[in-house]
Design a protein around this motif. Structure first.
Motif, short mmCIF file in Angstrom:
data_model
loop_
_atom_site.label_atom_id
_atom_site.label_comp_id
_atom_site.label_asym_id
_atom_site.label_seq_id
_atom_site.Cartn_x
_atom_site.Cartn_y
_atom_site.Cartn_z
N VAL A 81 0.67 -0.90 -0.47
CA VAL A 81 -0.04 0.10 0.34
C VAL A 81 0.51 1.28 0.02
O VAL A 81 1.97 1.08 0.22
CB VAL A 81 -0.77 0.22 1.59
CG1 VAL A 81 -2.29 -0.91 0.58
CG2 VAL A 81 -0.49 0.30 2.65
N ASN A 82 0.29 2.31 -0.65
CA ASN A 82 0.29 3.66 0.29
C ASN A 82 -0.19 3.98 0.60
O ASN A 82 -1.17 4.29 0.50
CB ASN A 82 0.70 4.35 -1.48
CG ASN A 82 0.76 5.55 -1.13
OD1 ASN A 82 1.20 6.94 -0.33
ND2 ASN A 82 2.31 6.20 -2.80
N GLN A 103 -3.00 -3.65 10.43
CA GLN A 103 -1.99 -3.73 11.18
C GLN A 103 -0.75 -3.90 9.97
O GLN A 103 -1.77 -4.21 8.97
CB GLN A 103 -1.51 -4.22 12.19
CG GLN A 103 -2.32 -4.17 13.22
CD GLN A 103 -2.25 -5.75 14.72
OE1 GLN A 103 -2.32 -6.67 13.34
NE2 GLN A 103 -1.78 -5.17 15.37
N HIS A 104 0.51 -3.27 9.71
CA HIS A 104 1.44 -3.08 8.89
C HIS A 104 2.27 -4.23 8.84
O HIS A 104 3.22 -4.46 8.09
CB HIS A 104 1.92 -1.76 8.92
CG HIS A 104 2.71 -1.86 9.83
ND1 HIS A 104 2.49 -1.33 11.33
CD2 HIS A 104 4.38 -1.50 10.76
CE1 HIS A 104 3.43 -1.16 12.72
NE2 HIS A 104 4.37 -1.91 11.38
N SER A 105 2.14 -5.08 10.31
CA SER A 105 3.36 -6.82 10.52
C SER A 105 3.09 -7.17 11.29
O SER A 105 2.09 -6.99 12.14
CB SER A 105 4.44 -5.15 11.13
OG SER A 105 5.54 -6.50 12.27
N ASN A 106 3.51 -8.48 11.00
CA ASN A 106 3.30 -9.58 12.09
C ASN A 106 3.85 -9.13 13.43
O ASN A 106 3.15 -10.13 14.96
CB ASN A 106 3.99 -10.88 11.33
CG ASN A 106 3.29 -11.43 10.33
OD1 ASN A 106 1.89 -11.03 10.02
ND2 ASN A 106 3.98 -12.08 9.62
N PRO A 144 2.64 8.52 15.33
CA PRO A 144 1.85 8.94 13.85
C PRO A 144 1.24 8.00 13.37
O PRO A 144 0.75 6.87 13.37
CB PRO A 144 3.50 8.73 12.34
CG PRO A 144 4.79 9.15 13.77
CD PRO A 144 4.56 8.09 14.87
N ASN A 145 0.32 9.17 12.96
CA ASN A 145 -1.06 8.37 11.68
C ASN A 145 -0.62 7.70 10.80
O ASN A 145 1.22 7.03 11.19
CB ASN A 145 -2.08 8.93 11.00
CG ASN A 145 -2.45 9.70 11.86
OD1 ASN A 145 -2.86 9.35 13.18
ND2 ASN A 145 -3.33 10.88 11.93
N PHE A 146 -1.24 5.57 10.01
CA PHE A 146 -0.54 5.22 9.45
C PHE A 146 0.50 5.41 8.48
O PHE A 146 0.23 6.94 7.88
CB PHE A 146 -1.14 3.83 8.88
CG PHE A 146 -0.86 3.08 8.19
CD1 PHE A 146 -1.12 1.86 8.68
CD2 PHE A 146 -0.83 3.38 6.69
CE1 PHE A 146 -0.33 0.38 7.78
CE2 PHE A 146 -0.29 2.19 6.09
CZ PHE A 146 -0.22 0.69 6.58
N ASN A 147 1.98 5.26 8.38
CA ASN A 147 2.84 5.74 7.64
C ASN A 147 3.36 4.49 7.27
O ASN A 147 4.54 4.66 6.52
CB ASN A 147 3.17 6.59 8.15
CG ASN A 147 4.07 6.17 8.81
OD1 ASN A 147 4.07 5.35 9.78
ND2 ASN A 147 5.15 7.24 9.24
N HIS A 148 2.92 3.52 6.62
CA HIS A 148 3.75 1.66 5.99
C HIS A 148 3.22 2.36 5.01
O HIS A 148 2.36 2.37 3.99
CB HIS A 148 3.22 1.11 7.35
CG HIS A 148 3.61 1.83 8.92
ND1 HIS A 148 4.47 1.04 8.75
CD2 HIS A 148 2.96 1.82 9.57
CE1 HIS A 148 4.60 1.54 10.44
NE2 HIS A 148 2.99 2.13 10.32
#
Length: 179
Positions: A81-82, A103-106, A144-148
């Motif tokens: 994603v962006n 969530q961006h990671s396990n 910070p807000n989602f930035n992954h």
């Protein structure tokens, strides 16, 4: 020829990316229930596939035994994603407020959330990823807000506001679109 190339490039860049489509072919896949029972509560959610090919997330949330939430989640996603993209969710709710969480990671402890209201009709909810706020166990985090650049987990959650309640949310699909 140059105009055709620009048109096709724009079309490709703006095509939605399907995160999950709950049709009869895909079914429920790896979507599973997690309730407050993991913390000693007694809320109970269920998920099933309807004849029309929608996920039906339903049940009862209660504050008894220090409970208060139910969720349906998929922990096996791997979506690039962006953070500027938008999650586009088609749902039909019961008038309750729900949360969409990612969530961006396990290994991530934090979830990024956005609440949305339902109205009893089919709705298309658009959530900007970079507006999703970090939380952990219901508490806002100073991050910070989602930035992954990826999504590994997605979840729909209902939390009671100190009142026992029944709930039902139909989920058609989750897509990503460019802002």
């Amino acid at each position: 020829m140059k105009s055709l190339f620009l048109f096709l490039s724009t079309l490709i860049m703006t095509a939605p990316i399907m995160i999950y489509d709950f049709n009869n072919e895909n079914g429920l896949g790896n979507w599973r229930i997690e309730d407050d029972r993991v913390m000693g509560g007694i809320s109970q959610g269920k998920v099933e596939l309807t004849e029309d090919g929608h996920a039906r997330f339903y049940g009862n949330v209660t504050v008894e035994s220090n409970g208060g939430f139910s969720s349906v989640q998929n922990n096996s996603l791997d979506i690039k994603v962006n953070p500027d993209q938008i999650a586009k969710i088609k749902v039909k709710g019961d008038g309750n407020t729900y949360q969409f969480r990612i969530q961006h990671s396990n290994n991530a402890r934090e979830s990024y959330i956005k609440e949305f209201e339902t109205n009893g009709e089919w709705q298309t909810i658009e959530i900007k990823l970079n507006e999703m706020k970090p939380t952990y166990r219901g508490r806002n985090l100073n991050m910070p807000n989602f930035n992954h650049d990826q999504i590994k987990h997605a979840r729909f959650l209902i939390a009671t506001k100190k009142v026992d309640q029944k709930f039902e949310l139909l989920i058609d699909c989750i897509e990503l679109i460019d802002a």
